[in-house]
Design a protein around this motif. Structure first.
Motif, short mmCIF file in Angstrom:
data_model
loop_
_atom_site.label_atom_id
_atom_site.label_comp_id
_atom_site.label_asym_id
_atom_site.label_seq_id
_atom_site.Cartn_x
_atom_site.Cartn_y
_atom_site.Cartn_z
N LEU A 205 0.81 -1.22 0.00
CA LEU A 205 0.00 0.00 0.00
C LEU A 205 0.84 1.27 0.00
CD1 LEU A 205 -2.74 -1.10 2.55
CD2 LEU A 205 -3.15 -0.46 0.16
N ALA B 195 -7.81 -4.53 2.71
CA ALA B 195 -7.99 -4.20 1.31
C ALA B 195 -8.58 -2.81 1.07
CB ALA B 195 -8.87 -5.25 0.63
N PRO C 80 -8.42 0.63 -0.34
CA PRO C 80 -7.55 1.42 -1.23
C PRO C 80 -7.19 2.78 -0.64
CG PRO C 80 -9.36 0.41 -2.45
CD PRO C 80 -9.66 0.22 -1.00
N ALA D 37 -3.67 3.59 0.70
CA ALA D 37 -2.49 3.75 -0.13
C ALA D 37 -1.82 5.09 0.16
CB ALA D 37 -2.85 3.64 -1.61
N PRO E 81 -4.30 9.31 -1.69
CA PRO E 81 -4.87 8.99 -3.01
C PRO E 81 -5.57 10.17 -3.66
CG PRO E 81 -5.29 7.20 -1.48
CD PRO E 81 -4.70 8.31 -0.67
N LYS F 72 -2.49 2.97 -7.58
CA LYS F 72 -3.15 1.73 -8.01
C LYS F 72 -2.77 0.52 -7.17
CE LYS F 72 -1.51 2.16 -12.12
NZ LYS F 72 -1.21 1.92 -13.56
N TRP F 73 -1.99 0.74 -6.10
CA TRP F 73 -1.56 -0.44 -5.33
C TRP F 73 -2.75 -1.12 -4.70
CZ3 TRP F 73 2.39 3.55 -3.82
CH2 TRP F 73 3.53 3.41 -4.62
N PRO F 74 -2.70 -2.43 -4.57
CA PRO F 74 -3.86 -3.18 -4.08
C PRO F 74 -4.12 -2.93 -2.60
CG PRO F 74 -1.95 -4.60 -4.23
CD PRO F 74 -1.55 -3.30 -4.84
N GLY F 75 -5.39 -3.08 -2.22
CA GLY F 75 -5.74 -3.06 -0.81
C GLY F 75 -5.91 -4.47 -0.36
#
Length: 339
Positions: free
Chosen positions: A42, A261, A263, A266, A325, A336-339
């Motif tokens: 993240l 997860a 977002p 991030a 973000p 765009k990094w995953p949660g």
């Protein structure tokens, strides 16, 4: 000049917590290596090596039996940081095995050194290292007037990082100076006979224990060194061994551990790397906020943090050098990094 004792400022004024927008939570939580992996994804941290050092600012271990023991998971609770007594957690993450080991410690300067900074505002005396992933190497800790303590962990002097400096000794808030420099913020033993301090630090990260050369290190600090893979007796042959040090708040880790997860967690901050950092730097260069020579492409260094800080201040946003973000979208890209 105020002489009030250092205080921990409200979260919305704190360089550590303002970007999280989450309240203090006393509820214990469990974290494991998986939470650290997710936090790294993240934030764009790409830790190197087998043993990763970590510091959790404003955090405490719940169970004394878990102190200094390799575990698959550790129970923690949030604690308000303090400049008189240690209220943080330091440890080692064995990444390939997926285990962690932790001890109580401190990641903030002692009030005594903060007062010295306030008395000499034009000098660099004491600081609070900004959260991020910072490069360290094994090397000597050389405090003034005391023998050199070999085998400590030195913040890489070739890398400029952001620190916060309080010039009135009242604590650290967003009105403090955001300084880009190469501080001597080592990781070392907290104690020294006769200094009268719970932990001796002008910005270093400390663990309970002593190191009085020529004697070997003692206490939790000695155990921390061994967990990182160093010899019990400091060995000059280990000088220069590289370690990454992951420094975040306990609250940040708790949010990741409990929500995984999301977002919105991030972030870009010191030590982040990858294409998103490059997009950020391109946007800052196009605005004339960062010179072409002031950064390594795709690596969030101190100069990038200062450019983010200045951009945030110019837009009337919370200026702390941490990119959220929604701020990435204002600059024309997406985290765009995953949660």
């Amino acid at each position: 000049m105020t002489r009030m004792p250092p205080a921990w400022h409200d979260d919305d004024r704190s360089p550590n917590y303002a970007h999280l927008r989450a309240p203090f939570a006393e509820t214990p939580f469990v974290f494991d290596a998986g939470a650290l992996e997710t936090l790294c994804r993240l934030t764009g941290f790409r830790p190197r090596g087998v043993k990763i050092l970590f510091g959790l600012r404003g955090c405490a271990l719940v169970d004394p039996a878990e102190v200094g023991a390799w575990r698959n998971a550790v129970r923690l609770r949030e604690a308000r940081p303090d400049h008189r007594v240690p209220r943080c957690v330091l440890g080692v993450w064995d990444r390939p095995v997926g285990r962690v080991i932790a001890w109580p410690g401190s990641t903030v300067p002692n009030a005594d050194h903060m007062r010295r900074q306030a008395a000499a505002p034009d000098r660099r005396v004491a600081n609070m290292l900004a959260p991020g992933m910072h490069p360290y190497v094994v090397g000597p800790h050389a405090p003034d007037g005391r023998p050199v303590e070999e085998g400590a962990f030195q913040l890489d002097r070739t890398v400029e990082v952001p620190v916060w400096r309080s010039l009135d000794a009242a604590g650290y808030d967003l009105a403090c100076r955001f300084d880009i420099c190469a501080p001597e913020d080592n990781i070392h033993a907290a104690g020294w006979p006769g200094d009268g301090l719970e932990f001796s630090s002008a910005g270093c990260q400390t663990l309970p224990g002593r190191h009085q050369p020529p004697a070997d290190p003692t206490g939790d600090y000695a155990a921390f060194r061994r967990a990182a893979g160093l010899s019990p007796t400091p060995d000059l042959a280990e000088t220069g061994l590289a370690f990454d040090y992951l420094l975040v708040t306990g609250r940040h880790l708790q949010l990741v551990a409990e929500h995984w997860a999301v977002p919105g967690l991030a972030r870009l901050l010191p030590g982040s790397s990858g294409p998103e950092v490059r997009l950020l730097q391109d946007a800052l260069v196009s605005q004339g906020r960062i010179a072409d020579w002031g950064f390594t492409a795709g690596v969030f260094n101190g100069f990038t943090a200062k450019a983010v800080y200045d951009w945030q201040a110019s837009r009337g946003r919370t200026a702390d050098g941490v990119l959220r973000p929604e701020e990435a979208e204002l600059l024309g890209f997406v985290l765009k990094w995953p949660g």
